[in-house]
Design an enzyme around this catalytic site. Structure first.
Site, PDB file in Angstrom:
ATOM      1  N   ARG A  45       2.192  -9.386   7.237  1.00  0.00           N
ATOM      2  CA  ARG A  45       3.598  -9.175   7.596  1.00  0.00           C
ATOM      3  C   ARG A  45       3.778  -8.346   8.869  1.00  0.00           C
ATOM      4  O   ARG A  45       4.892  -8.187   9.349  1.00  0.00           O
ATOM      5  CB  ARG A  45       4.352  -8.547   6.425  1.00  0.00           C
ATOM      6  N   HIS A  96      -4.567 -13.656   9.999  1.00  0.00           N
ATOM      7  CA  HIS A  96      -3.904 -12.351   9.938  1.00  0.00           C
ATOM      8  C   HIS A  96      -4.830 -11.186  10.271  1.00  0.00           C
ATOM      9  O   HIS A  96      -4.467 -10.032  10.090  1.00  0.00           O
ATOM     10  CB  HIS A  96      -3.292 -12.133   8.552  1.00  0.00           C
ATOM     11  N   PRO A 133       0.819  -1.215   0.000  1.00  0.00           N
ATOM     12  CA  PRO A 133       0.000   0.000   0.000  1.00  0.00           C
ATOM     13  C   PRO A 133       0.851   1.263   0.000  1.00  0.00           C
ATOM     14  O   PRO A 133       1.667   1.469   0.896  1.00  0.00           O
ATOM     15  CB  PRO A 133      -0.835  -0.103   1.279  1.00  0.00           C
ATOM     16  N   GLU A 134       0.688   2.073  -1.007  1.00  0.00           N
ATOM     17  CA  GLU A 134       1.358   3.363  -1.058  1.00  0.00           C
ATOM     18  C   GLU A 134       0.292   4.452  -0.938  1.00  0.00           C
ATOM     19  O   GLU A 134      -0.877   4.151  -0.717  1.00  0.00           O
ATOM     20  CB  GLU A 134       2.147   3.483  -2.366  1.00  0.00           C
ATOM     21  N   ARG A 174      21.747  20.311  -1.914  1.00  0.00           N
ATOM     22  CA  ARG A 174      21.727  18.924  -1.461  1.00  0.00           C
ATOM     23  C   ARG A 174      22.452  18.033  -2.455  1.00  0.00           C
ATOM     24  O   ARG A 174      22.193  18.083  -3.650  1.00  0.00           O
ATOM     25  CB  ARG A 174      20.275  18.441  -1.281  1.00  0.00           C
TER      26      ARG A 174
END
Ligand code: ZN
Length: 270
Positions: A110, A91, A2-3, A151
């Site tokens: 997980r 789960h 999931p993003e 940077r």
């Protein structure tokens, strides 16, 4: 995994089902997530009413009239609305039980996800240093120019740093850089403003494209068996090592940058 677009789709998908509902109690079957589920979470949430769902980066904010449940889906987490109780799978670690008998179930094979409670979620240690939202109006070329100035870090790592911009994961960083024609290892401070304008645009575009595809999966958040079918953006570089570049036909390359798999076309990205 999931993003940001999946979290936003979760927010939009669950909202109509759970906003306005009153929480009766919390059932924690497995507290060992990325961080342990706080022991007093049940006490904090019981008898509270959900007033809205928000999002900050990849964190889903379940806002109640007594504080906010901050949910991170980790690598494999998902939330599902169950109009009627059914027996939990191995789960299914946490259930929020509503007064009307429905449940919100957190599944995470997980266990890299997390649940926190906060009365001031934007000031929570996990959230308070996050940079602007990539889909918000503070994120543009001008902002990126300031954030990249001086940077020397690779632009891809910089883009994936939550302090620079919130919630850009590996897949979307790879894709946005390809679309902008910027080499992922280029030093952040050595990219012209014009190209940073482009990059801000392609970051939005890849996220919006993914969100557009998520629109068809909203019903997945209700009751069906299994996990929601997280949608896959049609990817141009990610996970395409050796495959031909969609623009020039040369093979896509892969290297590690900051431990993360980085895919790019050496001809199209400079
Ligand atoms: Zn190419």
């Amino acid at each position: 995994m999931p993003e940001l677009p999946e979290v936003e789709t979760t927010r939009r998908g669950l909202g109509p089902f759970i906003v306005g509902k009153s929480i009766e109690s919390l059932e924690v079957r497995e507290p060992r997530l990325r961080w342990p589920v706080p022991r007093d979470l049940d006490e904090k949430l019981s008898n509270r009413c959900i007033v809205r769902l928000g999002r900050r980066g990849k964190y889903l904010l379940i806002v109640t009239d007594g504080g906010t449940l901050v949910v991170h889906l980790g690598m494999s987490g998902s939330l599902r609305y169950l109009p009627e109780p059914r027996s939990p799978g191995v789960h299914d670690h946490v259930d929020i039980r509503f007064a009307d008998g429905a449940r919100l179930r957190f599944n995470d094979p997980r266990r890299f996800g997390s649940l926190h409670f906060s009365t001031e979620p934007l000031g929570h240690p996990l959230l308070r240093h996050l940079g602007p939202e990539p889909l918000g109006d503070k994120f543009d070329g001008e902002y990126l120019e300031r954030a990249c100035e001086g940077r020397r870090v690779a632009i891809k790592q910089h883009l994936m740093n939550g302090r620079v911009v919130a919630g850009i994961g590996n897949i979307y960083a790879n894709e946005a850089l390809f679309r902008a024609g910027i080499h992922p290892a280029r030093q952040a401070g050595r990219i012209a403003r014009r190209r940073l304008d482009q990059l801000a645009g392609t970051v939005r575009d890849v996220l919006n494209d993914a969100l557009g595809q998520g629109g068809t999966t909203l019903r997945d958040f209700v009751a069906s068996d299994g996990r929601p079918g997280y949608f896959k953006l049609s990817l141009e570089v990610y996970d395409r090592e050796h495959a031909p570049c969609t623009r020039c036909g040369r093979p896509i390359r892969m290297r590690r940058l900051g431990q993360r798999a980085t895919y790019y076309c050496a001809a199209c990205q400079r």
